[in-house]
Design a protein around this motif. Structure first.
Motif, mmCIF file in Angstrom:
data_model
loop_
_atom_site.group_PDB
_atom_site.id
_atom_site.type_symbol
_atom_site.label_atom_id
_atom_site.label_comp_id
_atom_site.label_asym_id
_atom_site.label_seq_id
_atom_site.Cartn_x
_atom_site.Cartn_y
_atom_site.Cartn_z
ATOM 1 N N VAL A 185 42.232 23.786 46.459
ATOM 2 C CA VAL A 185 41.901 24.382 47.765
ATOM 3 C C VAL A 185 41.864 25.915 47.674
ATOM 4 O O VAL A 185 42.270 26.617 48.589
ATOM 5 C CB VAL A 185 42.897 23.915 48.863
ATOM 6 N N LYS A 186 41.328 26.364 46.544
ATOM 7 C CA LYS A 186 41.290 27.799 46.290
ATOM 8 C C LYS A 186 40.515 28.543 47.378
ATOM 9 O O LYS A 186 40.936 29.597 47.853
ATOM 10 C CB LYS A 186 40.652 28.047 44.928
ATOM 11 N N ASP A 187 39.380 27.984 47.803
ATOM 12 C CA ASP A 187 38.559 28.649 48.821
ATOM 13 C C ASP A 187 39.318 28.793 50.131
ATOM 14 O O ASP A 187 39.260 29.841 50.791
ATOM 15 C CB ASP A 187 37.278 27.853 49.081
ATOM 16 N N GLU A 188 40.023 27.734 50.488
ATOM 17 C CA GLU A 188 40.777 27.771 51.753
ATOM 18 C C GLU A 188 41.921 28.794 51.656
ATOM 19 O O GLU A 188 42.201 29.521 52.612
ATOM 20 C CB GLU A 188 41.335 26.383 52.094
ATOM 21 N N ILE A 189 42.575 28.833 50.491
ATOM 22 C CA ILE A 189 43.672 29.804 50.318
ATOM 23 C C ILE A 189 43.107 31.232 50.416
ATOM 24 O O ILE A 189 43.678 32.091 51.098
ATOM 25 C CB ILE A 189 44.393 29.571 48.968
ATOM 26 N N ASP A 190 41.976 31.459 49.779
ATOM 27 C CA ASP A 190 41.357 32.794 49.852
ATOM 28 C C ASP A 190 40.974 33.154 51.287
ATOM 29 O O ASP A 190 41.102 34.301 51.709
ATOM 30 C CB ASP A 190 40.102 32.849 48.963
ATOM 31 N N VAL A 192 42.487 32.384 53.935
ATOM 32 C CA VAL A 192 43.695 32.849 54.635
ATOM 33 C C VAL A 192 44.067 34.253 54.158
ATOM 34 O O VAL A 192 44.285 35.164 54.974
ATOM 35 C CB VAL A 192 44.873 31.873 54.411
ATOM 36 N N ILE A 193 44.094 34.432 52.847
ATOM 37 C CA ILE A 193 44.583 35.710 52.312
ATOM 38 C C ILE A 193 43.705 36.876 52.775
ATOM 39 O O ILE A 193 44.203 37.950 53.113
ATOM 40 C CB ILE A 193 44.714 35.628 50.774
#
Ligand code: ADP
Ligand code: GN1
Ligand code: MG
Length: 372
Positions: A185-190, A192-193
């Motif tokens: 879920v790298k895209d979703e984490i990015d 948020v960040i």
């Protein structure tokens, strides 16, 4: 009927004999049952019987103290206004041995309410008028509690809407990556960040004394509003577990998050998810009509950003829970929390595009309300 539930039900001062308990799967937190009782004359009554999630609400006693105080206050004011408190607020059914809740030998906490008859709740809004009436209900709720002594309220979940802390908790979940989901879920984490700075919006205004804590509901999702079967009016805001000092803005924002959307919170097909400006306008109009007189200029101005912020915060909470291994929200399928997080982020992105029009809508409604 389940033997355990019969035993629990015996402890409450229900009228009649409990004959059936149907689980209600709407909420994400407590175990809720609709209990049907039969009276000696054959009449029927229904109640809500709930097991409180005491891992989430660490002090059920204090939570029930809040709910008892708030419902008593609401009852008095609803009566004064000529309304019907049994429809317009929750009515606690006490255990036979007294108090507001039952603690079992096994350490579970149970409580009961009157069932608010001839009403229903919906996960998504059915028509614009319904959402306008929801806005009116929220304003009325806040207005009725505006003179409740806020210092009497316990904080049932600390830092509940402290979005900065929610961000920190999210980052901890990413770093721990308990169930090895982070790389998927790298895209979703990015997503948020990249928006970290948004998380300070309301927290900093509170710290700077520009926004004051109010008696807030703090969980005004649309399915916590009971709708009259016959008239379609939104009559009662239930789920009072998080009534505590907060901001009116949180409540406005959470209603928009769950109501001004074109799809359910857990929709898998993101093409179906967007923020409906028409629904936004309807709720906002109803809300400002009933709350405009006690909202500050700053609160009014911040309504659109609060809607985005609460949606973002919910997305972060769902994604953090997915990363933690689904330990907070009830889930009904694998990746349920991930699906929920994705709808929230889709809404956030859509609100970012529509922010100018949301701001304009609030300004127009405010202007019309203040200078009719
Ligand atoms: P949770 O905290 O798990 O969300 P809720 O208190 O919101 O639990 O209850 C779940 C659902 O049960 C609500 O969304 C509402 O539809 C229904 N409900 C709750 N209280 C009542 C009541 N007193 N009368 C009728 N329905 C209720
Ligand atoms: C929970 O209890 P329920 O389902 O009405 C949660 C809210 C979230 C919501 C997301 C105590 O609300 O904060 O916004 O799920 N309640 C708690 O749908 O955490
Ligand atoms: Mg609920």
């Amino acid at each position: 009927m389940d033997r355990q539930l019969v035993e629990i039900a015996k402890n409450f001062s229900f009228r009649g004999d409990p004959v059936e308990a149907t689980p209600c799967s709407k909420g994400h937190i407590n175990d809720t049952y609709v209990l049907r009782c039969v009276l000696t004359d054959g009449g029927r009554l229904r109640y809500i019987l709930q097991r409180i999630d005491h891992h989430i609400f660490r002090n059920p006693e204090k939570m029930m103290e809040n709910i008892a105080g708030v419902t008593e206050h609401l009852r008095r004011k609803i009566l004064l206004a000529g309304g019907d408190p049994r429809r317009e607020t929750l009515t606690i059914i006490p255990p036979r041995k007294g108090g507001n809740f039952l603690r079992t030998d096994s350490g579970d906490y149970w409580r009961a309410y009157d069932f608010i008859e001839n009403t229903h709740s919906r996960d998504i809004v059915e028509n614009p008028k319904q959402f306008y009436l929801a806005g009116r209900l929220l304003g009325k709720f806040q207005g009725l509690l505006s003179d409740f002594p806020i210092e009497r309220l316990h904080e049932t979940i600390p830092d509940f809407h402290n979005t900065k802390k929610r961000f920190e908790q999210f980052i901890t979940a990413v770093e721990k990556d308990n169930v090895n989901h982070a790389r998927r879920v790298k895209d979703e984490i990015d997503f948020v960040i990249r928006r970290e700075s948004d998380t300070a919006t309301l927290v900093d205004l509170i710290a700077g004394g520009k926004l004051s804590p109010r008696v807030a509901h703090n969980d005004t999702k649309f399915n916590n509003m009971m709708i009259d079967d016959a008239t379609g009016e939104c009559v009662c805001l239930v789920d009072l577990d998080t009534v505590m000092p907060g901001l009116y803005l949180y409540d406005f924002g959470d209603s928009i998050r769950t109501g001004a959307t074109t799809a359910p919170e857990d929709e898998k097909n993101l093409a179906r998810v967007s923020m409906d400006l028409g629904l936004f306008e309807h709720f906002t109009r109803g809300y400002i009509e009933s709350a405009g007189s006690f909202l500050s200029d700053l609160e009014l101005e911040l309504l659109p950003r609060a809607a985005k912020l609460m949606t973002f915060e919910s997305g972060m909470r769902f994604l953090a829970d997915y990363l933690n291994g689904d330990i907070y929200f009830k889930v009904h399928r694998p990746e349920h929390n991930l699906d929920r997080a994705r709808t929230q982020f889709k809404l956030v992105a859509d609100m970012e595009e529509k922010m100018d029009r949301m701001i304009q809508t609030v300004a127009e409604i405010t202007e019309a309300e203040q200078h009719p």
